[in-house]
Scaffold this motif. Structure first.
Motif, mmCIF file in Angstrom:
data_model
loop_
_atom_site.group_PDB
_atom_site.id
_atom_site.type_symbol
_atom_site.label_atom_id
_atom_site.label_comp_id
_atom_site.label_asym_id
_atom_site.label_seq_id
_atom_site.Cartn_x
_atom_site.Cartn_y
_atom_site.Cartn_z
ATOM 1 N N MET B 265 0.843 -1.201 0.000
ATOM 2 C CA MET B 265 0.000 0.000 0.000
ATOM 3 C C MET B 265 0.877 1.250 0.000
ATOM 4 N N ARG B 266 2.159 1.044 -0.356
ATOM 5 C CA ARG B 266 3.090 2.155 -0.342
ATOM 6 C C ARG B 266 2.617 3.273 -1.264
ATOM 7 N N LEU B 267 2.605 4.469 -0.716
ATOM 8 C CA LEU B 267 2.209 5.593 -1.548
ATOM 9 C C LEU B 267 3.385 6.004 -2.414
ATOM 10 N N LYS B 268 3.084 6.724 -3.467
ATOM 11 C CA LYS B 268 4.109 7.164 -4.401
ATOM 12 C C LYS B 268 5.179 7.982 -3.668
ATOM 13 N N GLU B 269 4.673 8.928 -2.866
ATOM 14 C CA GLU B 269 5.614 9.739 -2.109
ATOM 15 C C GLU B 269 5.676 9.158 -0.706
ATOM 16 N N ASN B 270 6.731 8.446 -0.412
ATOM 17 C CA ASN B 270 6.802 7.769 0.869
ATOM 18 C C ASN B 270 7.431 8.666 1.921
ATOM 19 N N ALA B 271 6.905 9.871 2.027
ATOM 20 C CA ALA B 271 7.507 10.846 2.935
ATOM 21 C C ALA B 271 6.649 11.033 4.182
ATOM 22 N N HIS B 272 6.540 9.969 4.970
ATOM 23 C CA HIS B 272 5.762 10.115 6.192
ATOM 24 C C HIS B 272 6.556 10.857 7.236
ATOM 25 N N ASP B 273 6.007 11.913 7.714
ATOM 26 C CA ASP B 273 6.610 12.663 8.800
ATOM 27 C C ASP B 273 5.424 13.292 9.504
ATOM 28 N N TYR B 274 5.059 12.678 10.642
ATOM 29 C CA TYR B 274 3.790 13.064 11.265
ATOM 30 C C TYR B 274 3.862 14.336 12.099
ATOM 31 N N ARG B 275 5.062 14.870 12.263
ATOM 32 C CA ARG B 275 5.216 16.150 12.966
ATOM 33 C C ARG B 275 4.426 16.174 14.279
ATOM 34 N N TYR B 276 4.639 15.121 15.085
ATOM 35 C CA TYR B 276 3.964 15.057 16.394
ATOM 36 C C TYR B 276 4.340 16.261 17.252
ATOM 37 N N PHE B 277 3.381 16.788 17.978
ATOM 38 C CA PHE B 277 3.699 17.753 19.037
ATOM 39 C C PHE B 277 2.556 17.759 20.055
ATOM 40 N N PRO B 278 2.840 18.187 21.267
ATOM 41 C CA PRO B 278 1.829 18.126 22.327
ATOM 42 C C PRO B 278 0.583 18.929 21.958
ATOM 43 N N GLU B 279 -0.582 18.351 22.151
ATOM 44 C CA GLU B 279 -1.859 19.003 21.842
ATOM 45 C C GLU B 279 -2.076 20.181 22.789
ATOM 46 N N PRO B 280 -2.008 21.427 22.261
ATOM 47 C CA PRO B 280 -2.117 22.580 23.159
ATOM 48 C C PRO B 280 -3.541 22.842 23.659
ATOM 49 N N ASP B 281 -4.524 22.180 23.048
ATOM 50 C CA ASP B 281 -5.912 22.424 23.460
ATOM 51 C C ASP B 281 -6.355 21.543 24.637
ATOM 52 N N LEU B 282 -5.517 20.588 25.043
ATOM 53 C CA LEU B 282 -5.928 19.667 26.112
ATOM 54 C C LEU B 282 -4.900 19.600 27.233
ATOM 55 N N PRO B 283 -5.337 19.888 28.453
ATOM 56 C CA PRO B 283 -4.410 19.783 29.585
ATOM 57 C C PRO B 283 -4.075 18.315 29.888
ATOM 58 N N PRO B 284 -2.993 18.060 30.606
ATOM 59 C CA PRO B 284 -2.625 16.672 30.902
ATOM 60 C C PRO B 284 -3.643 15.977 31.805
ATOM 61 N N ILE B 285 -3.569 14.662 31.794
ATOM 62 C CA ILE B 285 -4.415 13.876 32.683
ATOM 63 C C ILE B 285 -3.519 13.337 33.787
ATOM 64 N N ILE B 286 -3.861 13.680 35.004
ATOM 65 C CA ILE B 286 -3.044 13.230 36.133
ATOM 66 C C ILE B 286 -3.915 12.359 37.019
#
Lengths: 478, 483, 94
Positions: B265-286
């Motif tokens: 299922m490889r896409l033509k452009e195999n440039a996966h880079d999900y650019r993860y970063f902490p969700e600023p709209d949700l506070p942590p769960i403690i």
């Protein structure tokens, strides 16, 4: 009608005494819009019909003795990144040309519930990227005080329209000075409350951890009055503050005796505009004379604010902008397949400043750069917050310039987004730390109003408004 | 030829059975009617903001505890950025940096014995919407249609370590995971309906080699049997490739169960880079440890523990206890029926026999069976007391299975009674003996199997209402007397 | 740190947005300035400093699992330029 530049307090007094009706008031503002708009371009959408309906409803309520409060029947406007059900929202972008939100932003809802009359939606920098309102798909906004200078941005339409008497007040959004800086440019009051005091729900996000709804109004009392209406806990915004609803007028008239005011040492350098410094010094003198204690505080990390802000803001912005792909709302371009269609839609629908910012955000968040840039910026942000914490151990609030002098001239910074963002260098830090900050007209130069900024601890809006009201009153003394 | 070892790590997505979605208050229930459970939040409209569903977090913690994970006191959400038509905001809210739970394990038993499969982590995330493809499907010429009903419903993703060593283990791991989560009561765990979805990361290496081979991720596997087939196929494919001098490429492959093959299922452009970063709209769960403990207390007795108890206290065989505990429904039904006084082995036989048979032939999901413990206990009591015979009981049970009615009601409706009265049966016995002289002769000549036939005849003549035990006694006595 | 055109096109694919040559000419300097500024952060000593994700120090903000009315389908789909059978229409996916 010079009533157009009257305060809400004065206008609501007229409505109360039935010397004027909301319909008359609304029609007067609509006439002013009609007269001024060809030159100013402060509005993208004018909601004439619904405004007159709302005004009629307000008059009917008042006729039955059921007026809701001070804002009932008062005409206002919203920056065009606030959702109001059924009314076009463009964010000044081609991308959203035909979008009508199916729901209403919480802050707007609070004003509509209070009986305020929505006149329309204000021009702005596209998706709030900019500090001059030159980057709008609907053309630039003129500064009503000086046609050669910018009105500031990104809430330039809101500031210009209030200054020109096209609305009694307006709401904008402030991610890095976007309410305070245009307010200063146009000679009105701009308040960015503490992050979490006004719900962001329904306001198109620029950078989620920095965005806060702000108020543009004619004076401090009006600002407090509006804040009392829009500040509230909103379960739809997870970052909303539980105790946001409060009486923000409480400290108005309480004086400033005993207040400890800080002047930031790092903002006194030779790179600062002499006018901007003079306004700060004069305000400090007035406060000292009234019994406040003014002292210098050092905030060494302020030097990193712009870089830190630019990285975080671009990254968050890039993520928030992904949704504009032509599929579920907004402009859709042709394309042979899905990826071509969304790429074409975004490429054609978004302006170059927006696209460049998205690409920069993509870069700083890419796997290889995350630690070096994004994570680093988040850590620097912590240092900036600590500078404030340290300062607030010594003083109750900070007194600084809003921007480095008078508003800049047309075109002088266009095309250079860093220089543009540098305009907000003095406004940005309080967004990074989430602190309340207020821009107040103060002093003047070259026949144009100057401004100073007050920055306080979290949730100290009432105190800031109290101090600002004192300066405002002093300034009006003959 | 080199001997190869198969190395598999599983990533299983499990839908949590909350009433609402993970980040908005839209119903999370399945709907055939597209775009009926939607709102500005799950449509990614400008200005909309997420708010976490408390129940989803509690279910995730419960699942983590059932799988022996370390529930993390601090967890957070992150944004995973990519464009796809089933993802309206162009980012998925998931947990990359601080997942809800780490570690844990699943013990499995296969034909090769027992093994412990370690877990890496569990994280909570929002599901994507559904894409309905035109006749030509993905990559084909046709348009697709996006339906956001499922978009933003809560999932947990359970990521195992690469501890699985065979296709069979991969299947058994999946089955065991399903059983545990079903017990925990956090999900419907239905592979066929997509409430549980398993991806297998498969690689091979020469036996004894400590270095992991390049892995391929096999997706779109819709049953546990398919997991086994897909892993087997993929391992064979990789071994063949290596044997032919080729190199395995890291890629995603889709399993086609009908054809029994996987397709890149490889896409033509195999440039996966999900650019993860902490969700600023949700506070942590403690979470506080006390809260975690309280959630743990809501877990039922898990299958392992029940099995041990059934064997040691109720004297069931290993096999029987394994069968009974394979699903929470049968285990609960067993335990409750035994508590009501029924004999354990008899209950087990009924569950493994009639109940499973009915479920299989009628295609009914175990969780949807309306048979209640009190009714099963009553049915067994009727049989034990000789009020109805076994054959009648099976008929009654089938009704109970269909309608959920109490056995007394069904017995009355059908006019069933068991005739145990020797006087009443004696007449039938004599008639049957008179009518079957050949069988009587056979019996006299020592062919005792003739007895079975004669009992059957008496049962038939009594319209199935005779007590077979009594019939047996009467026939034996009569035949012995004729000798 | 110089930013190359090749790197730019990689970003364009990830972000699904393109800059025309004219646009890039106009924005290149700004991009380079931004990058230089970002690089300048490297000089700040952040040893042992925790990152700040949000200025709002809240925890455990959650809602109860209760269904509330959402959007009417027609209302939602009215915002899309192409729909079919109650769905958003998607061009073929390569």
């Amino acid at each position: 009608m010079n009533g157009l530049t009257m305060t809400i307090e004065a206008l609501s007094g007229l409505l109360e005494k039935k010397e004027v009706s909301s319909i008359e008031l609304t029609e007067a503002f609509l006439q002013q819009i009609q007269a001024k708009e060809p030159e100013l371009n402060a509005f993208i959408t004018v909601t004439r019909e619904t405004a007159l309906e709302a005004a009629a409803a307000s008059d009917a309520r008042r006729g039955r003795g059921e007026a809701i409060g001070r804002l009932d029947g008062i005409p206002f406007s919203l920056k065009d990144n606030f959702s109001v059900k059924g009314i076009p929202m463009t964010c000044a972008s081609k991308m959203l040309g035909n979008y009508r939100p199916p729901y209403t932003a919480t802050a707007a809802e609070h004003l509509l519930q209070a009986g305020a009359v929505l006149l329309g939606k204000n021009n702005m920098d596209e998706f709030a990227i900019g500090s001059s309102t030159e980057n709008s798909a609907f053309g630039p906004v003129k500064n009503p005080l000086d046609p050669l200078r910018v009105p500031g941005g990104s809430s330039g339409g809101s500031a210009a329209c209030v200054a020109a008497g096209e609305a009694a007040f307006s709401l904008g959004s402030d991610t890095g000075g976007s309410v305070r800086q245009p307010a200063a440019c146009c000679g009105i009051v701009g308040l960015k409350p503490t992050y979490g005091v006004i719900s962001r729900y329904g306001v198109t996000a620029l950078a989620s951890s920095l965005d806060q709804v702000g108020i543009l109004a004619r004076n401090i009392k009006d600002t407090a009055l509006i804040l009392n209406q829009v500040a509230s806990y909103d379960p739809k915004d997870s970052m909303s503050w539980r105790d946001a609803a409060a009486d923000y007028s409480a400290a108005i008239g309480a004086g400033v005796a005993g207040k400890r005011i800080g002047i930031v040492k790092e903002y006194l350098g030779s790179d600062m505009d002499p006018d901007a410094l003079a306004w700060v010094r004069q305000a400090a003198d007035w406060l000292t004379a009234a019994g406040a204690r003014v002292e210098e505080v050092s905030m060494p990390n302020m030097a990193h604010c712009l870089a830190c802000y630019y990285v975080l803001m671009s990254a968050e912005f890039h993520a928030n902008m992904g949704r504009f792909d032509g599929l579920r709302f907004g402009m859709r371009a042709e394309g042979d397949d899905y990826f071509s269609m969304i790429t074409n839609s975004r490429t054609q629908g978004l302006g170059p400043e927006v696209k460049t910012r998205i690409l920069f955000g993509t870069y700083v968040l890419s796997e290889a750069q995350y630690e070096k840039f994004f994570l680093k910026a988040m850590k620097v942000r912590t240092l900036i917050c600590r500078d404030y914490e340290e300062a607030f151990k010594k003083v109750d609030c900070l007194l600084t310039p809003v921007q480095n002098g008078l508003p800049f001239h047309w075109g002088s910074r266009q095309g250079d987004s860093v220089k543009m963002a540098a305009t907000d260098k003095l406004a940005i830090p309080s967004n990074l730390a989430g602190l309340p900050a207020l821009a107040l007209p103060f002093g003047s130069a070259e026949g144009l109003p100057g401004a100073v900024q007050l920055i306080g601890k979290p949730f100290s809006e009432a105190m800031l408004l109290g101090i600002a009201d004192y300066l405002e009153q002093e300034g009006q003394r003959p | 030829m080199t001997a190869y070892e198969i190395v598999v790590g599983m990533e299983c997505h499990v839908e949590l059975k909350t009433k609402t979605k993970l980040f908005c208050s839209c119903a999370a229930e399945f709907s055939d009617d597209p775009n009926r459970h939607i709102c500005p939040v799950c449509l990614g409209m400008p200005g909309a903001l997420p708010v976490v569903n408390r129940q989803a977090i509690e279910y995730a913690v419960k699942a983590a505890l059932a799988l022996h994970c370390q529930v993390q006191l601090t967890s957070r959400f992150d944004r995973k950025n990519y464009h796809y038509p089933d993802l309206p905001a162009a980012y998925q809210i998931t947990q990359m940096f601080y997942p809800i739970a780490k570690g844990g394990y699943v013990d499995i038993e296969t034909s090769k014995g027992c093994r412990r499969i370690r877990l890496n982590r569990i994280h909570v995330e929002a599901d994507a919407g559904k894409l309905l493809h035109g006749s030509s499907g993905i990559g084909g010429a046709g348009d697709s249609l996006a339906d956001d009903n499922r978009g933003s419903t809560p999932l947990i993703e359970i990521v195992s370590e690469p501890d699985i060593r065979s296709a069979e283990e991969a299947r058994v791991y999946g089955e065991k995971l399903r059983t545990i989560l079903e017990y925990a009561g956090v999900s419907d765990v239905k592979m066929e309906q997509g409430s549980m979805r398993c991806d297998a990361n498969v690689s091979v290496r020469p036996k004894g080699d400590p270095v992991l081979g390049t892995r391929a991720e096999v997706k779109n596997v819709n049953s546990f049997k398919a997991v086994e087939r897909a892993v087997h196929y993929e391992a064979e494919r990789q071994i063949d490739l290596i044997e032919e001098g080729g190199v395995v490429v890291q890629e995603t492959r889709g399993w086609d169960d009908e054809k029994g093959i996987s397709i890149s299922m490889r896409l033509k452009e195999n440039a996966h880079d999900y650019r993860y970063f902490p969700e600023p709209d949700l506070p942590p769960i403690i979470l506080d440890p006390e809260q975690i403990r309280a959630i743990g207390l809501t877990l039922p007795e898990m299958p392992e523990a029940r099995k041990v108890r059934m064997v040691s206290e109720l004297k069931l065989s290993e096999y029987d206890s394994e069968q009974i505990t394979a699903s929470r429904y049968t285990a609960d039904l067993f335990d409750e029926t035994v508590t009501l006084g029924a004999e354990p082995k008899a209950v087990a036989n009924w569950i493994m026999g009639e109940l499973m048979r009915c479920a299989r032939t009628k295609g009914v999901d175990l969780a949807a069976i309306p048979v209640k413990a009190q009714n099963l206990a009553a049915l067994l009591a009727h049989v034990a007391e000789g009020k109805i015979n076994n054959k009648q009981a099976k008929e009654v049970f089938e009704e109970m299975f269909d309608s959920g009615e109490a056995p007394e009601v069904i017995i009355r409706k059908k006019g069933m009674t068991q005739v145990s009265d020797a006087g009443a049966l004696e007449e039938i016995v004599q008639t049957v003996l008179a009518g079957n002289p050949k069988s009587v002769e056979d019996y006299k000549n020592g062919r005792t199997q003739a007895m079975g036939f004669l009992v059957g005849q008496v049962m038939k003549a009594s319209k199935g209402q005779a007590n077979p035990g009594v019939v047996n006694q009467l026939l034996t006595a009569a035949l012995e007397a004729m000798k | 740190m110089e930013f190359s055109a090749k790197e730019l096109s990689k970003l364009e694919v990830l972000a699904r947005v393109n800059l025309s040559e004219k646009e890039w000419d106009r924005c290149r300097a700004a991009f380079q300035n931004a990058l230089d500024m970002a690089v300048s952060l490297q000089a700040v000593d952040t040893e042992g400093v925790e990152p700040t994700i949000s200025p709002m120090k809240l925890v455990n903000v959650m809602r109860e699992d209760e269904i509330r009315p959402g959007l009417n389908r027609d209302e939602a789909l009215a915002q899309a330029m192409e729909t079919e059978s109650g769905c958003y229409k998607v061009p073929r996916i390569l």
